[in-house]
Design a protein around this motif. Sequence first.
Motif, short mmCIF file in Angstrom:
data_model
loop_
_atom_site.label_atom_id
_atom_site.label_comp_id
_atom_site.label_asym_id
_atom_site.label_seq_id
_atom_site.Cartn_x
_atom_site.Cartn_y
_atom_site.Cartn_z
N HIS A 88 7.41 37.48 10.95
CA HIS A 88 7.55 38.73 10.10
C HIS A 88 8.29 39.99 10.91
O HIS A 88 7.76 40.88 11.41
CB HIS A 88 6.09 39.30 9.81
CG HIS A 88 5.54 38.29 8.92
ND1 HIS A 88 5.56 38.63 7.38
CD2 HIS A 88 4.41 37.33 8.98
CE1 HIS A 88 4.85 37.45 6.84
NE2 HIS A 88 4.32 37.10 7.58
N SER A 89 9.75 39.82 11.00
CA SER A 89 10.37 40.57 12.00
C SER A 89 11.54 41.07 11.18
O SER A 89 12.33 40.36 10.26
CB SER A 89 10.90 40.23 13.05
OG SER A 89 11.66 41.00 13.83
N HIS A 93 -1.94 33.43 9.24
CA HIS A 93 -1.78 33.86 10.68
C HIS A 93 -2.94 33.73 11.70
O HIS A 93 -3.05 34.34 12.57
CB HIS A 93 -1.58 35.59 10.32
CG HIS A 93 -0.64 35.83 9.64
ND1 HIS A 93 0.25 36.91 10.37
CD2 HIS A 93 0.17 35.48 8.51
CE1 HIS A 93 1.57 37.09 9.40
NE2 HIS A 93 1.21 36.23 8.29
N GLN A 151 2.41 38.85 14.60
CA GLN A 151 1.79 39.75 13.76
C GLN A 151 0.18 39.12 13.49
O GLN A 151 0.26 38.34 12.18
CB GLN A 151 2.27 39.98 12.50
CG GLN A 151 3.37 41.02 12.56
CD GLN A 151 3.91 41.70 11.31
OE1 GLN A 151 3.42 41.38 10.34
NE2 GLN A 151 4.74 42.48 11.27
N ARG A 171 -2.68 39.90 12.40
CA ARG A 171 -3.22 40.44 11.42
C ARG A 171 -4.95 40.26 11.70
O ARG A 171 -5.45 39.53 10.61
CB ARG A 171 -2.68 39.93 10.06
CG ARG A 171 -1.33 40.33 9.73
CD ARG A 171 -0.95 39.70 8.36
NE ARG A 171 0.27 40.11 8.04
CZ ARG A 171 1.01 39.94 6.89
NH1 ARG A 171 0.28 38.93 6.26
NH2 ARG A 171 2.13 40.20 6.94
N GLU A 174 10.78 38.39 18.10
CA GLU A 174 9.52 38.93 18.71
C GLU A 174 8.87 37.93 19.72
O GLU A 174 7.73 38.02 19.78
CB GLU A 174 8.34 39.25 17.20
CG GLU A 174 8.89 40.05 16.30
CD GLU A 174 9.61 41.60 16.87
OE1 GLU A 174 8.90 41.93 17.74
OE2 GLU A 174 10.30 41.92 16.12
N PRO A 210 -3.21 36.18 18.35
CA PRO A 210 -1.74 35.67 18.11
C PRO A 210 -1.61 34.32 18.64
O PRO A 210 -2.43 33.96 19.67
CB PRO A 210 -1.02 36.83 19.08
CG PRO A 210 -2.00 37.29 20.21
CD PRO A 210 -3.48 37.23 19.56
N SER A 252 0.23 33.37 14.22
CA SER A 252 1.43 34.23 14.38
C SER A 252 1.32 34.66 15.65
O SER A 252 0.64 35.32 16.05
CB SER A 252 1.57 35.46 13.19
OG SER A 252 2.53 36.40 13.53
N ASP A 255 5.17 32.46 11.12
CA ASP A 255 5.12 33.92 10.67
C ASP A 255 5.33 34.92 11.61
O ASP A 255 4.66 35.96 12.10
CB ASP A 255 3.37 34.34 10.23
CG ASP A 255 3.02 33.54 9.17
OD1 ASP A 255 3.32 33.64 8.00
OD2 ASP A 255 2.16 32.30 9.30
#
Length: 170
Positions: free
Chosen positions: A9-10, A112, A132, A134, A15, A138, A129, A7
């Motif tokens: 998500h970039s 996540h 991200q 969420r 990241e 992390p 993740s 995850d």
Amino acid sequence: MIAIFSDTHSSDGHELEGEALNAAREADTVVHAGDFTSEAALEAFQKECATLFPVHGNADSAAIRERLPTARVVEAGGVRFAVTHRRDGGEMGLAMFGRSRDADVVVSGHTHRPTVIETEDCLLLNPGSHAQPRGHRPGFAVLEESEVGLEGEIREPDGTLVESFEIPQK
């Protein structure tokens, strides 16, 4: 060492930072359970990792879906990993996915949320993740060979320990 991510998500990069970046660079094997989102993120990951075994996730672009499988099996450190982004049926669905692939560990993403669950058949590992979370901590996972099999940790990108676990060799 084995490093496990999910995850990202970039739209423009991996990241990764801190200990997460170090783990990706130093690991012999890197597994990613999907949702890079963009080809730029996937390619940035590939540049950092000596050996990357990714799958695609539900948020990945069509270009990534064409390049990556939905699921795969990876053998590393004497352990068999079944990798997918998500499976319908929650824990039971993931455990059945692992059983059907004779896996010791099922690696998944999607929620996540860093999670380690021992089932009768296999260990379910979601690294969370790193980029991200969420609302969750992390996370990413690192596994190292030991006398008993693999010793694993879920860590935050700065290296803070989230959870420790073991995967005995069979």
